[in-house]
Every structure is written in C-alpha cells, then in structure tokens.
Design a protein around this motif. Structure first.
Motif, PDB file in Angstrom:
ATOM      1  N   VAL A 810       0.840  -1.192   0.000  1.00 18.83           N
ATOM      2  CA  VAL A 810       0.000   0.000   0.000  1.00 18.83           C
ATOM      3  C   VAL A 810       0.874   1.240   0.000  1.00 18.83           C
ATOM      4  O   VAL A 810       2.012   1.234   0.492  1.00 18.83           O
ATOM      5  CB  VAL A 810      -0.938   0.040   1.230  1.00 18.83           C
ATOM      6  CG1 VAL A 810      -1.824  -1.199   1.270  1.00 18.83           C
ATOM      7  CG2 VAL A 810      -0.161   0.184   2.529  1.00 18.83           C
ATOM      8  N   VAL A 823      -5.120   6.453   2.288  1.00 19.72           N
ATOM      9  CA  VAL A 823      -4.579   5.342   1.506  1.00 19.72           C
ATOM     10  C   VAL A 823      -4.753   5.688   0.034  1.00 19.72           C
ATOM     11  O   VAL A 823      -5.870   5.905  -0.448  1.00 19.72           O
ATOM     12  CB  VAL A 823      -5.282   4.018   1.849  1.00 19.72           C
ATOM     13  CG1 VAL A 823      -4.685   2.874   1.034  1.00 19.72           C
ATOM     14  CG2 VAL A 823      -5.153   3.725   3.341  1.00 19.72           C
ATOM     15  N   MET A 826      -3.509   0.452  -3.432  1.00 10.73           N
ATOM     16  CA  MET A 826      -3.369  -0.888  -2.864  1.00 10.73           C
ATOM     17  C   MET A 826      -3.135  -1.869  -4.012  1.00 10.73           C
ATOM     18  O   MET A 826      -3.895  -1.890  -4.985  1.00 10.73           O
ATOM     19  CB  MET A 826      -4.619  -1.288  -2.081  1.00 10.73           C
ATOM     20  CG  MET A 826      -5.023  -0.296  -1.006  1.00 10.73           C
ATOM     21  SD  MET A 826      -6.528  -0.798  -0.090  1.00 10.73           S
ATOM     22  CE  MET A 826      -5.841  -1.976   1.076  1.00 10.73           C
ATOM     23  N   GLU A 828      -2.593  -5.927  -4.538  1.00 10.77           N
ATOM     24  CA  GLU A 828      -2.661  -7.212  -3.854  1.00 10.77           C
ATOM     25  C   GLU A 828      -2.554  -8.354  -4.855  1.00 10.77           C
ATOM     26  O   GLU A 828      -3.223  -8.360  -5.891  1.00 10.77           O
ATOM     27  CB  GLU A 828      -3.976  -7.336  -3.081  1.00 10.77           C
ATOM     28  CG  GLU A 828      -4.053  -8.589  -2.207  1.00 10.77           C
ATOM     29  CD  GLU A 828      -5.247  -8.567  -1.275  1.00 10.77           C
ATOM     30  OE1 GLU A 828      -5.050  -8.534  -0.045  1.00 10.77           O
ATOM     31  OE2 GLU A 828      -6.386  -8.559  -1.781  1.00 10.77           O
ATOM     32  N   MET A 887      -7.155   0.615  -6.576  1.00 11.36           N
ATOM     33  CA  MET A 887      -6.886  -0.766  -6.189  1.00 11.36           C
ATOM     34  C   MET A 887      -6.493  -1.594  -7.411  1.00 11.36           C
ATOM     35  O   MET A 887      -7.000  -1.385  -8.508  1.00 11.36           O
ATOM     36  CB  MET A 887      -8.119  -1.389  -5.520  1.00 11.36           C
ATOM     37  CG  MET A 887      -8.683  -0.568  -4.397  1.00 11.36           C
ATOM     38  SD  MET A 887     -10.155  -1.301  -3.655  1.00 11.36           S
ATOM     39  CE  MET A 887      -9.381  -2.470  -2.557  1.00 11.36           C
ATOM     40  N   VAL A 914      -4.323  -6.295   5.189  1.00 15.66           N
ATOM     41  CA  VAL A 914      -4.560  -4.860   5.085  1.00 15.66           C
ATOM     42  C   VAL A 914      -4.068  -4.094   6.309  1.00 15.66           C
ATOM     43  O   VAL A 914      -3.344  -3.088   6.196  1.00 15.66           O
ATOM     44  CB  VAL A 914      -6.050  -4.574   4.827  1.00 15.66           C
ATOM     45  CG1 VAL A 914      -6.339  -3.073   4.914  1.00 15.66           C
ATOM     46  CG2 VAL A 914      -6.471  -5.114   3.471  1.00 15.66           C
ATOM     47  N   ILE A 918      -0.908  -1.249   6.199  1.00 19.47           N
ATOM     48  CA  ILE A 918      -1.105   0.184   6.432  1.00 19.47           C
ATOM     49  C   ILE A 918      -0.283   0.651   7.627  1.00 19.47           C
ATOM     50  O   ILE A 918       0.328   1.736   7.602  1.00 19.47           O
ATOM     51  CB  ILE A 918      -2.599   0.488   6.612  1.00 19.47           C
ATOM     52  CG1 ILE A 918      -3.354   0.195   5.308  1.00 19.47           C
ATOM     53  CG2 ILE A 918      -2.807   1.945   7.029  1.00 19.47           C
ATOM     54  CD1 ILE A 918      -4.855   0.352   5.422  1.00 19.47           C
TER      55      ILE A 918
END
Length: 940
Positions: A810, A823, A826, A828, A887, A914, A918
């Motif tokens: 992130v 944020v 992200m 993933e 994202m 997550v 962060i």
C-alpha cells in the motif's frame, strides 16, 4: 397540503406523484414515513430499511429530483412532491444507463444497498454529467456498502454519464473461450438493479404477527420476574412470550449455551428476555417498552483480564442453581471464565532467543469489530395447513437453520421447509439462529405466521462481533534475516457465550506464525467469558488479528536489519514441502512466493515512483495466509443433485448459500465444464431444504472448495446417465456415444441437441436425475507438540486442507494537521488456485480490502462496562466512498490438486494483510510505530 371536508370533519389532503403515477394519501397513512408508505402500502420494496435513521442510504429515492432518505420524510409533508424510486428508473424492460452500467461494471455483491446507490447516482447525474471525484464522494456521503463496491460504482458512474451525454462508449470485450476462467454475470443482476429482488423483510404474509424483542438492561444479573400486564393491555398485542414458553430451548453454533429467552442468569445486555407479538410492528414496539423486568444485580467482569483474575465473578454460573452451569452447557465456575485455552509448540524458542541477532518483543492489540451488513436480521415463520411449517430468513446454513427451527417448533426437521432468501451481507454474522427460533416459538405458541425483524439499534446491540485481541509477540531473527523462533500469546474477549470462540482461537493460534518457515514456535491462545456482547465468527475468523501482530513484528525486524521486506519474506516464506509453524506440511498447490514476486514487481513499477515524486508517501508491505475449509477435525461433506429438464436445460440443486459471493455461479461453471455444455444450460435450483440434499454452512471460504467437487461430480454422472439411457434405447454400447458442446454424437455423427434429447426422454417417460456426495480429506485438532516427533506421518498431519496466500503493498499519505491517513494505492496478489470466475473473485478481494480499511483506520465498536456505546450506524466509522483508494488485484498462476479444477477459497482472503500493511506504511512515512488498532485512534 390542502384541507378536505368529510363527514367526520376536516382532514389534511396529501397527493404525491410516485414513478409518474398520482396517489392520494389515505388519512391513516399521513404519519407514515415515505419509506414505509412505499414498502407497506404500495409494495415498492426497492428502497430498503437498513437503519430507519437516514444513516445508511439504502432507502434513497429522488424527491423533486434530489436524492433523499425516504425514511426521514413523513407523508403529510410531501404534498405535491414528485418522487422517483428505483422501480421507476427503467423504461419498461429497457434498463436505465445507470442500471445497465452497474451490471456491466459488476458493481453488485449482496445487492441490498444497490437500489440506494443507484438512486444516489441518479441524483448526482441530474446535476452534472461530468462529475468529479469530489462530487462523487459528496453524493455518496452516508451511502454505505459493506461489501465494498465503491471502486466499481465509480466506474459505473463514469460509464453511465458518458452514455447519458451521448458519447461513444466501448465496453471492455470479455472473452468466453473456456467456461472455467470466464466472468459470467450474476444471474440476479437485473433484480438487484431494478429493486425487484426480494430480501426477507420485503415479504409480507397476510395475518402475520410482528415481534419485538425485550432485551436486558443489565449486563450481569439474576432475572427475578417479568411483568407484561401493561403490554398485554395494549390493543393489538396478542402475546408476550417468555422463557416459560420455551424453558429448555438453547442455541449456539458449537455449544448450545445461550437461551433463546433467558429465564435465570443474565450474562449481558444482549440477553433476550421476552418477545412481544402484536398485529403491527408499531404496536409491538410500543408495547415492548411497557414490559417491566425485575433484576437482582450481580458482579460483572468487562475484560479478559478481569475475568481471568483470581476470585473473579463467574460469568457462566446460574446463581439460582449454585455451581451448576445453565442447562449443563456452559463451563462451570471452577474453570475461571476460560472459554478455551490452547497451546502448541515445537523446537526450543528460548535457544532461538539466545542465538538471535535481533529480537522483537512487543505487544499489539486489535479492537471489537461490527459486521456492518446493511440488511438487518429478519425471520418469518408460517404454519401450513398440512401440519408443516416454512421459515424464510437470511442464513449461511440452510439445514442448520431448518433443524433449529424444528427444535423451536417442537416438530421433526422434515416438517420444516427452510427457504434461504437472498442474504443482504453476512460476513459470518448471520450463522446465528436466535431470530428464526424466536419467530418459530411465536408461531408454535400462537398458531399464526410471525415475523421478527431487528431494528438497526437492536442488531448492533445483539449480534456477536469480531473478537478483540491482545497479542504479545516475541520474534527471534538471525543476522542474515532467517527467522529462528517466534513466541506469541493471544488473549481474546469472547463475551457472554461461546459462539465460535472455541474454533476461532485455535485458527488464530495456528495462523499466528504467518506464511513462514519457523523452526522454533510457541503459541498460546486464551479466550475468556465476560459480561460484554458475545464475540463470534466474522470474515477472517481470527486471522486478521494475529496477522496484524506477526506482520508488524516482521516489519520491525526488517527495519532493525535494514533488510528489504520482500527479501526477508522470500527468505523465510513457505514453499511446497516446507513445514508450517503449526507442524503441517505445505504441500503442492501452495504458491506464496509467487505472490511476493508479483507485488514486488508492481511496487517497483508504480509505488516507488510515487514515493520518489513525493517522499512523504509511505509504502507498506504485508503477507497473509488462511485455510480454505474449516479444518480442525470435524467431517466436512456435501451433496448435490442434477436434473435434466424438459426444455433441455439442467437444474443444479446444491445447498450453497448465496450472500453476494457468487459461489453458485461458480458451481454452474464447474458443472458445465464437467459436462462440456454451454454455461447457459445450467440453471440453479431454489435454496429450499425440501428441494435440496443436505449441506453444511457456507463458511471459511469453503463454498467453491467443498461443493465444487459435487458440481463436477453431478456433471460427470449426468453424462454417464445420458449415455446409459441412449445405450439402452438403441440396444448398443455406451462407447458409441459422445457428448461435446451440448450435442450428443453417435459414432462421430450428430444425434441430438439437448432440447431434442429432452423431448425423447419425456416421450419415453424417463427422468434423468443424478446425485453426488463428497467428503474432504480428514483434518484434526492441532497437537500440542505440532507433531514434532512425527507420531502421525507428516503427510497425514492435516489441521486444514489447504491454504490461500496473499501479499499486499500500500501507499499512504499522512495529514499531520488533521491526523488522518489517506490510503492512495493498494496492490494485492493472491494465490487462490484456479480462478473459476475472475471478476467474481476480484470483487471479493476488492471488497475484503475495502472492508478492512475501516478496521485498520477507524472502526471500533465501543463497549463500556457491558454497555454498547456504538448504538447507531452513525457512531460506527465504516469506510465510505471518500476513503476508497485506487486498487489493483493480481492472480498468480497456480493449481491446487485438492481443489475442484485446482480452485481454492477467496471470500475472506483479500482483507487479511490490510491492517499490517497500512501500519507498516505509516512507519515508513513517519518513523513512528503504532501497534494498536484502529490506527487513527492511536495516532500521536
């Protein structure tokens, strides 16, 4: 508003236009909210009642072109107003561009909040067809979606706006070359965007009674008496049901220790004491306030530390029967309020600490989390003329629900047809059977249909939450970055009753090692009873808490060693053949390292350039793993049936609860693949226990992993059944027939299409139906020594069947003045085996990340001295549109031999890394470490 003269005097006259049709509001409806008028008078149930306080947006409509919460407007105030609901948006059968865009962009998951979202977009696009992100965020303030559909809503808004402007728009072309790996849309998508799909509270049964639960006002007390005389005197009240009507009726998913209606020891303010049944909900609500409760206040404990202290008051003992647990179900007083204690360990952690170059010895904590589904709980029980019953409710376990209904109705389970209605979000929270058992008791006692719907306040007060954890991590690392050992202690607040605590803590203990090779491992988990609201199953099932701790500790070790976080994890990461911390082997189908590689590549390409441009940006990395299927020993088995229909389609009857996870679509894909027929020929049967073979709960991300084997099995068996029928019909061998692309061939020549074959079967009076049963490989309870001495052959030591793996990076930016974390991005990567339906899987991962942003940053269900201070949605800070980052989801190429067509679970996976990612990014941005969640609550 005008006055009108009637024989009875002068009354207000209110006329409104709803979906282009005028209505004169009857006198008795003037005090109704617009939401109730739409739903109860006009039968327009697209607008939903998620809170009845204007705090969720699920009831959105347009009033004179402006988006408004319909629950906040009385009908008497709406004279002359033009109202548009989601039902009036389409032009006949032609969907509005907004509705169409929601389908094309795959916005919906559970769909409960979809009508409210669509009307928010309609209001926005009436103001501007070129909305900025700031305008979108403003329009969606307070429009909640716990499934986390916000990124796709943004895409849908831009698509719809372009079409409404008249711009040319080309949708991304989707290729359906292979039924596996293709993104087929939701079968109920049109129902979700038009508001025609019904949820439980949208149903009305003529003559049904409405129920209101009376809860305890004390967290720890002995119930001395209930005086319902004033409530019973209210016109329209039919019955006040108490423990005397169901004295031996208890419930609980693992241990039946919670009374359906309490008659003695009160353990928390979530304790149900009585159920008021009345002709209307308003009468029931008013009468419930008149029920008087006589208490003897008892000592209480409000934290695990208090509960486990020597001489602490017992949470579980019924003081009317000293020393005897309630109904023989709960732990006795001598257990010291311990719900469960589990220890596992291997190697020598003390030796590891002595040899370590770096030791991280820190304490971490995670908070109590609310499920936050926008659909409140509801159950309707209806008596039938033939001595049977039907129950409509939202559950994750159809046959478990049926059996508990039968206990409440005091009848055989076969006399109950449980109908699984579309679930408006669950996340583990709707596996509880209390509400349906209450409605069943009401039906048994009165002989009438009974509906019990929780208000949002009651839902928040009653249903169980994610366990708050305190975690002590001690990590030993060598100078080269190798993990030498890990010792941790996990302490959870289980609240008043057992619920799932005795499975959640063992899962946390096993997964507290992270996806790493750890030769010396020592883990202890303890859950304590307290007089707080109970803790239970929630998405992730103990993993988010323990992974926050271990991944934070690993980041601290990387910082001390000045070692790259990817290099550290790659050095220590699990690989096929390696031993997990709990002693189980990571067998073929485990691709954790591939998730590291995929994310590291994108960090270099995307996140590092962002940080170079703005050095105040922080980058954080975390990994995660979690089991697919429940494990820990109980048998996990399932069934499915497949019927060949008269129109040439196949009806798949399979007991997989649909909660927006789209598992049923995956089932149809797997069956179609097994048969080599078009996906469109597979229809899904109704979720009614009368029409299904037995199936357990949909949980632990096991829907596809477990029932997928059945979906394949019935497909293969149906092909054999068709060949067998034709061989007997033509008096030849089965080998002469082939089944390809939905066409039957004989000796290479086309013989029948599916409709032609169905016509032949009907003519011959043949019904082709097949059944399949499947059981997953046997698992076991974790051994205290992690099977270190190989008492069980390593290949057979299986605590869980298999695992999914994730890595997340992130990028964040910290506002030091406002003390807020933003944020930004992200990324993933997930190993979930073969991806059956990519868009469905991507939605689950995106939604999991969105949901857990709230856990990381703001969410905190506050309980003080047993009293839930978070008593309305506005006090619970879930992530909204304005907190949605950019994202990216990456699927790593992998095939798990244990899964159907190589597939593993996905539903709970996206959320797991997550919180630590962060927190680690915050340290990267500020040089300050926060070890307690939520982060914003603990910012310096």
């Amino acid at each position: 508003m005008r006055n009108k003269q009637t024989k009875r005097g002068i009354f207000m006259s209110v006329t409104v236009t709803i979906n282009a049709k005028p209505y004169e509001v009857a006198d008795e409806h003037l005090e109704m909210s617009l939401l109730r008028y739409l739903r109860e008078v006009l039968g327009l149930t697209g607008a939903k009642c998620g809170c009845d306080r204007g705090q969720c947006g699920s009831c959105n409509v347009l009033i004179d072109g402006e988006c408004r919460r319909s629950c906040l407007f009385k009908m008497k105030k709406l004279d002359g107003k033009d109202i548009l609901t989601v039902e009036g948006l389409a032009d006949g059968d032609k969907l509005h561009p907004i509705q169409e865009s929601f389908i094309v962009e795959g916005v919906m998951q559970c769909g409960f909040c979809t009508p409210g979202q669509i009307m928010a977009v309609a209001g926005l696009l009436r103001k501007t067809l070129t909305p900025t992100r700031e305008e979108i965020d403003k329009a969606f303030k307070g429009v909640l979606c716990r499934c986390g559909s916000y990124p796709r809503v943004i895409k849908a808004i831009h698509r719809a706006a372009a079409i409404m402007r008249g711009d040319e728009w080309t949708d991304e072309k989707r290729v359906f070359d292979d039924v596996i790996g293709s993104s087929y849309p939701m079968v109920d998508a049109v129902g979700k965007v038009t508001g025609s799909l019904k949820y439980v509270d949208d149903y009305y049964v003529p003559g049904m009674l409405c129920g209101k639960v009376v809860w305890s006002e004390e967290p720890s007390a002995q119930l001395l008496g209930i005086d319902a005389s004033e409530a019973l005197a209210v016109p329209g009240v039919v019955r006040v049901i108490t423990h005397a009507d169901c004295p031996d009726l208890y419930y609980g998913p693992l241990t039946m220790d919670a009374p359906v209606l309490c008659g003695g020891r009160i353990r928390s303010r979530a304790e149900p004491l009585a159920l008021v049944l009345a002709e209307t909900q308003e009468i029931a609500n008013a009468a419930a306030k008149l029920v008087k409760i006589d208490y003897e206040i008892l000592p209480a404990v409000f934290s695990p530390h208090e509960a486990l202290a020597p001489g602490a008051p017992s949470v579980t003992t019924d003081y009317a029967k000293p020393g005897i647990p309630i109904a023989g179900h709960s732990a006795p007083e001598s257990d010291g309020n311990v719900t469960l204690k589990l220890h596992i360990g291997k190697g020598n952690v003390e030796k590891a600490f002595a040899e370590a170059a770096v030791i991280i010895d820190e304490k971490y904590s995670s908070q109590r989390i609310e499920h936050g589904y926008i659909e409140p709980e509801c159950s309707i029980t209806v008596p039938l003329e033939n001595g049977r019953y039907v129950n409509y409710s939202n559950s994750q376990a159809a046959f478990g629900a049926r059996d508990n209904c039968a206990r409440a109705l005091e009848c055989d389970p076969e006399k109950v047809n449980f109908c699984q209605i579309q679930v408006g979000g669950s996340f583990g929270g709707k596996g509880d059977h209390l509400l349906r058992m209450l409605s069943c008791v009401g039906t048994r006692v009165t002989g009438r249909a009974v509906r019990v719907t929780l208000s949002r306040e009651d839902s928040l007060r009653y249903h169980n939450k994610r366990h708050p954890f305190e975690m002590h991590e001690k990590l030993a690392v060598a100078a080269d970055g190798r993990i030498l050992g890990l010792q941790n202690y996990l302490l959870g607040d289980g609240g008043a009753y057992t619920y799932f605590s005795t499975r959640i803590m063992p899962q946390a203990v096993c997964y507290s090692s992270g996806p790493y090779v750890i030769p010396n491992f020592d883990s202890t988990g303890v859950v304590a009873f307290t007089n707080n609201v109970s803790s239970g199953a929630m998405r992730g099932y103990g993993s988010p808490q323990c992974l926050f701790a271990v991944e934070s500790a690993i980041d601290e070790a990387c910082r001390k060693l000045n070692m790259d976080p990817f290099a550290f994890r790659r050095l220590n990461g699990l690989y096929p053949g390696a031993e997990c911390g709990d002693g189980q082997l990571a067998v073929d189908g485990h691709a954790y390292i591939a998730t590291l590689d995929a994310v590291e590549k994108r960090v270099k390409e995307v996140l590092l350039p962002m940080k170079e441009a703005d050095p105040t940006i922080g980058i954080g990395v975390a990994s995660a793993w979690r089991h697919t299927s429940g494990g820990l020993g109980p048998d996990e088995d399932s069934n499915a049936d497949l019927d060949f229909q008269d129109d040439g389609t196949f009806l798949l009857r399979i007991c997989v609860a649909e909660m927006g996870n789209e598992t049923q679509i995956s089932m149809a894909q797997l069956t179609a693949k097994a048969m080599d027929v078009p996906y469109e020929t597979i229809r899904l049967g109704a979720m009614e226990t009368d029409k299904l073979s037995w199936g357990g709960a949909v949980m632990s991300s096991r829907g596809t992993f477990l029932w997928g084997h059945n979906a394949i099995g019935v497909g293969e068996k149906m092909v054999r059944a068709i060949k067998d029928f034709l061989a007997r019909y033509f008096s030849c061998g089965e080998e002469e027939f082939d089944f390809r692309g939905g066409i039957v061939y004989r000796n290479g020549e086309q013989l029948y299409t599916l409709p032609e074959l169905a016509k032949l079967c009907k003519a011959k009076g043949v019904k082709l139906t097949v059944h399949d049963y499947h059981r997953l490989p046997k698992t076991m309870w974790p051994r205290e020594d992690c099977n270190e001495n190989h008492v069980i052959p390593p290949k057979d030591y299986r605590i869980h069947d298999t695992n999914s793996y994730l890595t997340l990076a992130v990028a964040i930016k910290v506002d030091p003045v406002m003390k807020r974390i933003k944020v930004l991005k992200m990324i993933e990567a997930a190993d979930i085996g073969t991806v059956i339906n990519p868009e469905a899987a991507r939605r689950q991962l995106e939604g999991g990340m969105i949901m857990t942003l709230g856990m990381a940053l703001d969410e905190d269900f506050v309980v003080e001295n047993g009293v839930s201070k978070t008593d309305m949605l506005s006090k619970y800070k879930m992530i909204q549109m304005d907190g949605t980052p950019d994202m990216e989801v990456i699927f790593v190429n992998n095939y798990d031999p244990l899964g159907p067509k190589g597939a593993k679970g996905v539903g709970e996976m996206g959320m797991l890394p997550v919180c630590p990612a962060i927190a680690n990014a915050y340290y990267d941005a500020t040089g300050m470490r926060i070890r307690n969640l939520p982060l914003h609550k603990h910012l310096p």
